[in-house]
Enzyme design. Sequence first.
Site, PDB file in Angstrom:
ATOM      1  N   TRP A 488       0.843  -1.197   0.000  1.00  0.00           N
ATOM      2  CA  TRP A 488       0.000   0.000   0.000  1.00  0.00           C
ATOM      3  C   TRP A 488       0.871   1.237   0.000  1.00  0.00           C
ATOM      4  O   TRP A 488       0.690   2.116  -0.820  1.00  0.00           O
ATOM      5  CB  TRP A 488      -0.981   0.054   1.190  1.00  0.00           C
ATOM      6  CG  TRP A 488      -1.786   1.336   1.165  1.00  0.00           C
ATOM      7  CD1 TRP A 488      -2.903   1.571   0.424  1.00  0.00           C
ATOM      8  CD2 TRP A 488      -1.503   2.560   1.855  1.00  0.00           C
ATOM      9  NE1 TRP A 488      -3.343   2.866   0.621  1.00  0.00           N
ATOM     10  CE2 TRP A 488      -2.501   3.501   1.506  1.00  0.00           C
ATOM     11  CE3 TRP A 488      -0.514   2.946   2.748  1.00  0.00           C
ATOM     12  CZ2 TRP A 488      -2.531   4.794   2.006  1.00  0.00           C
ATOM     13  CZ3 TRP A 488      -0.536   4.242   3.248  1.00  0.00           C
ATOM     14  CH2 TRP A 488      -1.541   5.143   2.886  1.00  0.00           C
ATOM     15  N   ASP A 490       3.905   2.710  -1.145  1.00  0.00           N
ATOM     16  CA  ASP A 490       4.963   2.402  -2.105  1.00  0.00           C
ATOM     17  C   ASP A 490       6.315   2.970  -1.692  1.00  0.00           C
ATOM     18  O   ASP A 490       7.329   2.668  -2.316  1.00  0.00           O
ATOM     19  CB  ASP A 490       4.595   2.949  -3.487  1.00  0.00           C
ATOM     20  CG  ASP A 490       3.372   2.267  -4.068  1.00  0.00           C
ATOM     21  OD1 ASP A 490       3.014   1.181  -3.588  1.00  0.00           O
ATOM     22  OD2 ASP A 490       2.759   2.818  -4.999  1.00  0.00           O
ATOM     23  N   GLU A 634       4.270  11.053   1.511  1.00  0.00           N
ATOM     24  CA  GLU A 634       4.411   9.922   2.428  1.00  0.00           C
ATOM     25  C   GLU A 634       5.491  10.130   3.486  1.00  0.00           C
ATOM     26  O   GLU A 634       5.843   9.200   4.204  1.00  0.00           O
ATOM     27  CB  GLU A 634       4.724   8.638   1.634  1.00  0.00           C
ATOM     28  CG  GLU A 634       3.536   8.044   0.902  1.00  0.00           C
ATOM     29  CD  GLU A 634       3.421   8.525  -0.534  1.00  0.00           C
ATOM     30  OE1 GLU A 634       4.000   9.593  -0.862  1.00  0.00           O
ATOM     31  OE2 GLU A 634       2.749   7.836  -1.332  1.00  0.00           O
TER      32      GLU A 634
END
Length: 820
Positions: A488, A490, A634
């Site tokens: 999920w 990456d 992220e």
Amino acid sequence: MSAYGHFDDENHEYVITRPDTPQPWTNYSGDRRYGAIFSHHATGYSFTRSPATGRLLRYSHTVSPGSQPGRYFYLRDTEDGDFWSASWLPVAKPLDTYSTSCRMGMGTMDIESAYRSIRTRARYFIPLGQEFEYWMLTVTNDGDTPRSLDVFSYAEFTSVWDLFHDEFNQQYANAIVACRMEDGMLAGGNMVNLPQLDFFGERHQSRWWYMSQTGDVSPHAHDFERAAFLGPEGRYANPLAVARGACSGSETYGDTACGAFQSRLELAPGESKTLVVLLGVGRAETVGRGVRAQFGSVERAEAEWETLRSHWRQTLGGIRVNTPDPAFNSMVNVWGAYNALMTFEWSRSCSLVYTGQDRDGYGFRDTVQDVLGVLPAIPEKAKERLLLMLSGQESLGGAQPVVDPVFFEAGNMGRVDPDEQRADDCLWFFNAVPAYVAETGDMDFYDQVVPYADEGEDTVYAHLRRALEFTLGHRGTHGLACGLKADWNDCIILGRKGESVFVTLQLRLGLRVFSEVAARLKRRADVNWANTRLEEIDRALQEHAWDGEWFTRAITERGDLLGSSLCGEGQIFLNPQSWAVLSGAATPEQAVKAMDQVEQQLSDPYGLRLHHPSFRKTPRSTVHAVTYLPGTKENGAIFQHTQGWAVMADCMLGNGERAWRHFRAYLPSAQNDRADIREVEPYVYAQWTHSGVDSSKPGRSRVPWLSGTAAWSYFAATQYILGLRPEAGGLRIDPCISSEWTSFTMERTFRGKRIRIVVENPDGCQHGVRALKLETGEVIEDSLLPLDRMVDGMTVVVTMGAAGAPDLVSAGNSELLQYT
């Protein structure tokens, strides 16, 4: 009301009242046959089948709004030569003399402007099921004297429909496009000497389009070559043809094509006239003529406008709420549902951010999740999409990373290289498939036969078991699921044999779902198999994933921990805490501790951060997120995709206040009065937001519209905060809300019956239902409204009352699995 606009829920619109928004605010129209993106500046692009290989109208994804081509109407006063545009850009007249507003609707855009006593209304939309777009311009003389105006319509076409070659291969693209006047319309094409093929994916074939203008006045001049219309400066704000008041009659033979028509309007005081532009794909001499004959009148255009608006009102009517929070109502009733439907339609392929390049088609993991957001509105289309994605699963249990309808052929796809396999792909079926069955009651779906991507076929039920076997067959030395190429996130690089706690929690949920499905289908051997595997997973999670106060994130192939108190960076991650609750892996004590740590360490004014602290020194070989600035994407940003999971987890724990606070922190409509901070559209969700801990731009959101945020936020809002959860035996009504909500109403269409629900919360509870009272006087001391008690048009009164702490095991079964 913000400085830029407000919600108009009655008309299913957001009204932009100031055009100088921080970024272009956009909308969608059409479908994959022919689709368009509009911005309130009238910029954007159109495409057929694919935004990457079927791009018709040009848009540059890195150019500022004022330098973009668009769907422009220019107006020029023939007496003094002053000119302006029906949208604020590209001419950008001073806002003290030029007024404008833009209504973004469901598949529509409506721009009203006024300048020097001339009022314009420009409407843009794609009619239902058609492969062309309408532009409608109504011009009204609000002055006391007659006015003579020239109106120029303008569009700029790609030279080649393949976006990469149009942008970067000019020596090729500039020699293949041609446009000429034919029967009063633009007839455009590229590679015109080649045949047109049935297979869209072949680039080397002829492509055709047309553009015509009808209405109260016919055009008397045109330009089909960009250089002739814009002039040597090439500025959209000051086109040569508009400035001098005359098109030159140019046609396209190579170089860059445009479509520009000039019409003369003579308007008496109070008089209005309307022009209609039809722009679409197909040969002008056949398709274009037919469309013009059938759809070219002003009356037909108005009728198609109303048909489209009516369609969307009906589609979005499945759930209606009236809570004490208007911002929440706007998202649930209109924009949250619409955002989820647009994400379902376009996946991650087209926006002002996404170009379609390398993201065309349906991304597997994204698309399966997107189904969750559209089930109340379009359950049959959701079923079709699920079947398509199930056919993207390979016979060994993994999945194709993308299912592109142009190229995909079930049963004939090559297997994905093991080094390219992703760990989470097929595990999302255990969220989406039960949700579809619960919504529709279609238990036969489990026995429907679906092909695999590479070879063979089997039932949906067998596909689900194959997904579990794939993950169980890829476990590491600690018994946890391997992360493979990606899990999920990456940006976490575990190595093929590194272990992902997140995927292990998904696996646990999948085993529980499969066990429950097997029990309903009376397949006892499969129940025993799943429960045995479940016990193995539980032991591994308790031995290797619990860090004392929260769950860790992963163990790399080298044995390094991620998401542990022992880590200097990335000590705690959001997803393992929420999914430990959602999957039922956490004990009651662990669930409370983990979510309390989320509150203490990850809470931000704009939502919950993905992890903390952000990465600065961790090697990129372990965490690609270190590539990003701290507090972005992220790397410690508020990644909005994950917010719904945390809200759901808190609801399962009965924490209504906290769930509501976290949900509202990233709710777009709740930030309408801070649009200058958030910057992107206040009517749609975004992918991520700059954190207030690390970033110098706290609260700025990025990548609006197309992300997993849309589906999970709608799912969390409707099924967990509002508590409207479909089950096999009926509709559970179990809100988890702020104690300040003393009453509210809802309407839900469920299996063909419309139910009105009145929720009363006299004690200011956050969670717990004392009873349901039916119109017959019957009182049900439960939160489940059984199917055999449902009557179309009925009203149910739900009384909330003090309840004990939720049982996490039963909560996981009844609230997440939905059908038990």
